[in-house]
Design an enzyme around this catalytic site. Sequence first.
Site, mmCIF file in Angstrom:
data_model
loop_
_atom_site.group_PDB
_atom_site.id
_atom_site.type_symbol
_atom_site.label_atom_id
_atom_site.label_comp_id
_atom_site.label_asym_id
_atom_site.label_seq_id
_atom_site.Cartn_x
_atom_site.Cartn_y
_atom_site.Cartn_z
ATOM 1 N N ASP A 502 0.873 -1.187 0.000
ATOM 2 C CA ASP A 502 0.000 0.000 0.000
ATOM 3 C C ASP A 502 0.906 1.231 0.000
ATOM 4 O O ASP A 502 1.802 1.363 0.845
ATOM 5 C CB ASP A 502 -0.902 -0.012 1.231
ATOM 6 N N ASN A 510 -2.277 12.987 -5.663
ATOM 7 C CA ASN A 510 -3.533 13.157 -6.402
ATOM 8 C C ASN A 510 -4.171 14.498 -6.107
ATOM 9 O O ASN A 510 -4.681 15.190 -6.996
ATOM 10 C CB ASN A 510 -4.509 12.040 -6.029
ATOM 11 N N HIS A 515 -5.465 13.741 -10.991
ATOM 12 C CA HIS A 515 -5.463 12.313 -11.302
ATOM 13 C C HIS A 515 -4.455 11.964 -12.381
ATOM 14 O O HIS A 515 -3.935 10.840 -12.410
ATOM 15 C CB HIS A 515 -6.854 11.861 -11.735
ATOM 16 N N ASP A 519 -1.939 8.920 -12.003
ATOM 17 C CA ASP A 519 -1.826 7.825 -12.966
ATOM 18 C C ASP A 519 -0.391 7.653 -13.428
ATOM 19 O O ASP A 519 0.111 6.528 -13.558
ATOM 20 C CB ASP A 519 -2.726 8.084 -14.171
ATOM 21 N N ASP A 545 -4.158 2.506 -5.054
ATOM 22 C CA ASP A 545 -2.706 2.485 -4.853
ATOM 23 C C ASP A 545 -2.268 1.204 -4.143
ATOM 24 O O ASP A 545 -1.243 1.186 -3.461
ATOM 25 C CB ASP A 545 -2.256 3.720 -4.067
#
Length: 647
Positions: A502, A510, A515, A519, A545
Amino acid sequence: MLLALSLSAASASILLSFLDVSAEALKLCLQVSVAVAAGAFLLAALFIRRITEDRRQIAESEQRFRRAMEDSAIGVAIVGLDGRILQTNPAFAAMLGYTREEIEALTFFQLTHPDDLEIGRETMAGLKEGKVNSFRFEKRYLKKDGTPVWTQLAGSVIRDQDNGRPLYLVSQVEDIDARKQSEARIAEVETRWNFALAGAGQGVWDLNLRRGGTTYSTTWANMLGYDEGELDGDPDHWLTMIHPDDRQTVAEADRAHLDGETPFFEAEFRMRHKDGRWIWILDRGKAIERDAEGQLIRAIGSLTDITQRKQSEERLMISAALLADEKERLRVTLQSIGDAVICTDAANRVTFMNPVAEKLTGIAVADALGKTLGHVYWAVDEETGQRIGVARPSAGSKAPADQNSRAVLIRRDDTRCSIRQVVSPIINERNEFSGLVIVFQDFTDARALQRQLAYAAAHDPLTGLANRSSFIRTMEELVDQVRRPDVTARPGGVEHQFMFIDLDHFKLVNDTGGHAAGDALLKQVAETIRNVLGQEDIVARLGGDEFAVVLKSGSATGAKIAARSIIDAILGLGFIWDGRPHSIGASIGLAPIRPDCGEVDEIIAQADAACYAAKAAGRGCVSVAPDKKATADRQSIETPKPLAAAS
């Protein structure tokens, strides 16, 4: 009677001599008596001559009958009402391999094939009841060696002229065995042809204006929901069943062929089913006979239901909306698809090949007929490269159709074509193998699209890693593998390590960069994880994530080292977006995959809990899930490396 008259006349003359009669009267009586006697003798002579002539004619007629019977090339038999052979000729005896003496000692019941006895009994019964005066039918006799021979019987009943009582039967017996065998061969060829058409899903129509209309095969009629013969007759009726939007297309294709512009009539259109729905049809035909003025007399063609193909085209075009070039190529390919058919005989020699098969194999039908199948058609398995066998089935087997959707056709020039094939054996009415029917389709583009769709269904579209569903399936396979008895019996067994990753502080990227930045960062993280691990290790993105890893090497110590390497690599990414640097980290939970580890969801839950513990301990560290058999206080957590120091 004439002799009695003459004697009466003589007696009268003698009697008159004793009576008192004049000389003239006596003379007259004598003259009359002589004349009557002479006439009587003359009539007697004529009567005897007539009897003699009749007897001579009867003898000659009987001689002619006997001569005709003896010399006839067709068998002749005279049969009594009890079935005995009263008399026969040499032709009938030779036909069955007997001498005349042998055959005349038998009954027709003994000579008749058991399956045909009933028709003889029915004829005899009808004869005795006065219902039968003549007969004509086909039946089988048994030769002396026991082999059957087909014959045609034609005969009549001879009756008593006075009371009409039947006396015997005279039968003419013609050997038609050669004709029957020829008919059987023709029927077998027709069966193979019909089987090939049925296997290809094709119905046949036959327009014959000389006979007054069109006839349709059972497959053709059933294709549209009708019974056999229900649509036969009117040659223009089928035009009324075509979809209004397609009639112009059909008319243009028909005109082009009749005008000699095209060698065949070919069109795809919709026809109304009997239940009211529309089905797509591929119609191919050809004019085979014209009159002196060039007007059509006869044409033959076939219809194929391509509704599923049309529906597949639509589905595939929708699925390929993002692949414009692929969609266009696929549309063109599907429009040109037709079923290819190859037929063989029992010796595996090619007996039929349609134009589509010529096109796909690259071999003309003239070069293929009579050749063994291997010279024309060679298909291998796409994965193994092994030839796909199309040999005859073993004797006595049910021999179902063999379907293969991953075959590859190898042509003579070594070019290849992916195909979908169905190989069906032909079994005749005697349950004998008569050949094969191979139906195949060009499946090259469809198979490529299937592979693309299968890849998309198993991979994350952003990172290219395995997605959650495919990763879970892989995990389930690994769990089943480590539990197999042959694996658990090995020294030490087999063990894998599951890693739950994680990202730390990813939300900040973000929130600040959007975004698009997130990405881009996820792609770099995926590549980084992949580069740290070995080729056999499995990496997946579970969502957001969160990432997952399966280390194929079973060492727990090695798993900690690998996890530490991933954390260090992510810390050192140095991600910059819009000129602004961003630092993230990762927390990792480890759990073993071994026989006593539980189900897949339990393993993931254990690793997730360990990852949560790592985050609670300060992030940027590795936590190992506790062993189920150990106590909770034995959980070990690495000392975290502060994110600020890493920055």
